[in-house]
Write an enzyme that holds these catalytic residues in place. Structure first.
Site, PDB file in Angstrom:
ATOM      1  N   SER A  22       0.664  -1.222  -0.053  1.00 48.90           N
ATOM      2  CA  SER A  22      -0.173   0.180  -0.037  1.00 48.90           C
ATOM      3  C   SER A  22       0.996   1.377  -0.413  1.00 48.90           C
ATOM      4  O   SER A  22       2.613   1.387   0.702  1.00 48.90           O
ATOM      5  CB  SER A  22      -0.802   0.272   1.577  1.00 48.90           C
ATOM      6  OG  SER A  22      -1.514   1.120   0.776  1.00 48.90           O
ATOM      7  N   GLU A  44      -8.751  -4.856  -9.517  1.00 53.03           N
ATOM      8  CA  GLU A  44      -9.218  -5.845  -8.721  1.00 53.03           C
ATOM      9  C   GLU A  44     -10.200  -5.703  -9.119  1.00 53.03           C
ATOM     10  O   GLU A  44     -11.283  -6.051  -8.271  1.00 53.03           O
ATOM     11  CB  GLU A  44      -8.919  -5.919  -7.354  1.00 53.03           C
ATOM     12  CG  GLU A  44      -9.009  -6.957  -6.275  1.00 53.03           C
ATOM     13  CD  GLU A  44      -8.248  -7.914  -6.436  1.00 53.03           C
ATOM     14  OE1 GLU A  44      -8.264  -8.607  -7.537  1.00 53.03           O
ATOM     15  OE2 GLU A  44      -6.524  -8.053  -6.338  1.00 53.03           O
ATOM     16  N   LYS A  92       0.165   1.952  -6.669  1.00 54.41           N
ATOM     17  CA  LYS A  92       0.057   1.796  -7.839  1.00 54.41           C
ATOM     18  C   LYS A  92      -1.356   2.322  -8.870  1.00 54.41           C
ATOM     19  O   LYS A  92      -1.657   2.607  -9.519  1.00 54.41           O
ATOM     20  CB  LYS A  92      -0.820   0.478  -7.800  1.00 54.41           C
ATOM     21  CG  LYS A  92       0.272  -0.812  -6.865  1.00 54.41           C
ATOM     22  CD  LYS A  92       0.165  -1.983  -6.419  1.00 54.41           C
ATOM     23  CE  LYS A  92      -1.064  -1.723  -5.461  1.00 54.41           C
ATOM     24  NZ  LYS A  92      -0.371  -1.452  -4.262  1.00 54.41           N
TER      25      LYS A  92
END
Length: 586
Positions: free
Chosen positions: A373, A501, A377
């Site tokens: 985290s 995701e 990204k």
């Protein structure tokens, strides 16, 4: 913020004014109506003088009535036209502001409260409209009445006219310093109003967070603080108005007493007729009333200047299309797809988020980005979508810098499916077709529903595709929102597919079906996936490992598991987590 000058204020009004013909006609009618009102006291003077000698002139009486009716009609028409002009100015201004705001860069919204922006578009423009219609028109007519009445007073009795030449500047001497104070108060009042609205928007849009966090008391205190600040600024404004209006009124009343005293003496001594005194009284009221209203005009003008200053700051903000990039716009031979070439990026000067990263996402292959985290990204996706400008390096698509494309043209190539899918208020159909420019057939929509495993859900709804989803899609589950986003991506038929995701909220059976659909969608496209569950990207053609803003690994799953410590650590952590979950469930 630098104060707004009167010239700048007039410039903004002039920029959004309607045609000169409409504006000129409205002002001409206003001037005529004000001019007509100046003749009424003269006719009344003749009528009274005739009544004194007991002669009634029906023609003069009818003329007075006709003039009154004509003045009323002119007043109604001129007022309507000025309202029309005011509305035209504000609708153009609001349209321009709205079109500007939705084209501001994402960085602007990162640092500005959405509620405050809403306040500028609604409240501040309303303040401008109210000033133009409710204050400017009476000011213009009042000014004409004052000037015309003083001239006629000079013709009737110059001594009475001199009294008003003394009163008029006295009124402005009182207003001027208080007007400057009112400007400062009004700026603070408008700013705090915007902050209050921003706080309301923040709380109401996330009311569920407030509820399950049991934060009602905290938000109640915060709201009360805003309300108290507004109250204090309102009191300050009231204090100024409380001084201005009585002082102006008292000044004018003193002048009236002098006029009545002197006029009564003149009539008693035969120096003036009774009709002349009546006319003078009429003209006095045509001076006193607008002069008293001028106190309100100048305080409202200062308030409007404050509102216009905030509007001006929005109008001067750069739109995304206007931002000039300093990128070299490289054009080099690369594999078809997206290439990051020595890209550096930071949200602020204090910390660099991406440090000289380079990798390629080749067309027809599945490229995954993994990392802890905060590794950057999501930032990579934001840069691909050109939400932010990179600091150095370049991002290329098929060997051509993405910054060489028209911004709209570039974004039309992309579909983004996230795990926290944003849904707009409206129907399911509205959300499926949101932002799509080409005509979409019903068969295309049905096909997208079948592929995304939505068909049975939609068909079970009484209104089908026209079912309302509620604010932020509150009537849908996380999985249903995600499937709608996938269906929208299928309809959009993009060249570039960004998946964050994209099946995170689906159950195992649905995930399997939707994943097959996504695999078909990925064919012959450039696909980049942000992976949180590494099991979903083990079969990726290439995995990019991000670590502290740099690319620390690049390759296939089995290669990285052997060579990259961070990737091995992430995989092992998830394997342990999955084993523990299996043990608990068994």
């Amino acid at each position: 913020m630098k104060g707004l000058s009167f010239k700048q204020f007039i410039g903004i009004i002039n920029r959004y004014r309607p045609s000169r013909l409409l504006l000129g006609l409205a002002f001409l009618l206003t001037i005529i109506q004000s001019g007509v009102s100046l003749f009424v006291p003269l006719i009344a003077m003749n009528l009274v003088d005739l009544l004194v000698i007991e002669e009634i002139n029906v023609l003069i009486l009818l003329g007075l009535v006709a003039l009154f009716m004509f003045q009323i009609a002119l007043s109604a028409i001129s007022y309507y036209m000025m309202v029309l002009i005011g509305e035209k100015i504000i609708v153009r201004l609001r349209e321009d502001l709205w079109n500007k705001v939705i084209r501001f860069p994402v960085r602007f919204f990162d640092s500005n409260n959405s509620g405050e922006i809403m306040s500028r578009i609604t409240n501040d423009t309303f303040v401008m409209k109210s000033f133009f219609v409710d204050q400017l028109i009476p000011f213009i007519t009042g000014l004409i009445s004052i000037v015309g009445s003083v001239i006629i007073l000079f013709l009737i009795d110059w001594t009475m006219a001199l009294i008003f030449l003394i009163v008029f500047p006295l009124a402005f001497l009182i207003i001027n310093p208080l007007g400057k104070k009112m400007y400062a108060v009004s700026r603070n009042l408008q700013s705090e109003t915007a902050s209050f609205q921003g706080n309301l928007n923040r709380v109401l849009s996330e009311i569920r967070l407030v509820k399950f966090s049991v934060a009602e008391d905290e938000e109640s205190i915060r709201g009360s603080n805003h309300a108290r600040k507004l109250y204090n600024y309102g009191i300050q404004s009231g204090k100024i108005l409380a001084i201005v209006s009585p002082v102006i009124t008292s000044t004018n009343l003193m002048a009236l007493i002098c006029i009545f005293g002197y006029g009564g003496y003149q009539v008693a001594t035969g120096g003036m007729s009774a009709g002349a005194l009546v006319a003078i009284v009429f003209y006095i009221f045509q001076i006193v009333t607008p002069l008293t209203n001028m106190a309100q005009f100048f305080t409202h003008a200062q308030r409007t200047m404050g509102a216009t200053e905030r509007i001006k700051s929005l109008l001067e903000e750069e739109s995304e299309e206007d931002i000039v990039t300093n990128i070299d716009n490289l054009s080099i031979k690369t594999e078809p797809g997206i290439t990051f070439a020595n890209v550096r990026f930071s949200y602020s000067a204090e910390k660099e988020v991406l440090n000289n990263i380079s990798f390629s996402a080749i067309k027809g292959q599945k490229t995954a980005i993994v990392g802890e985290s905060g590794a950057g990204k999501t930032t990579i996706f934001s840069l691909i979508e050109r939400f932010y400008q990179i600091d150095n390096g370049d991002i290329l698509y098929n060997g051509k810098s993405i910054y060489s494309y028209n911004l709209k043209e570039w974004r039309e190539k992309i579909s983004y499916v996230s795990q926290d899918t944003p849904i707009m208020e409206g129907s399911i159909r509205d959300n499926l077709l949101y932002g799509i420019k080409r005509d979409i057939s019903e068969s295309e929509i049905i096909k997208s529903l079948q592929i995304s495993d939505l068909e049975s859900f939609v068909s079970s709804l009484p209104q089908g595709l026209d079912t309302e989803v509620g604010e932020k899609g509150v009537r849908l589950s996380g999985g249903q929102k995600q499937r709608i986003a996938i269906a929208r991506a299928i309809i959009r038929d993009p060249e570039i597919l960004l998946l964050d995701e994209a099946t995170a909220h689906l159950d195992g059976q649905s995930e399997s079906r939707v994943q097959d659909a996504l695999n078909n969608l990925m064919k012959n496209r450039t696909t980049i996936i942000i992976a949180h569950r590494l099991s979903t990207v083990k079969d990726a053609d290439c995995i990019v490992v991000l670590e502290n803003g740099i690319v620390s690994g690049y390759g296939k799953h089995y290669e990285l598991y052997q060579s990259n410590q961070l990737y091995k650590k992430l995989v092992d952590q998830q394997l342990i987590s999955n084993e523990l979950e299996l043990q608990v469930n068994s």
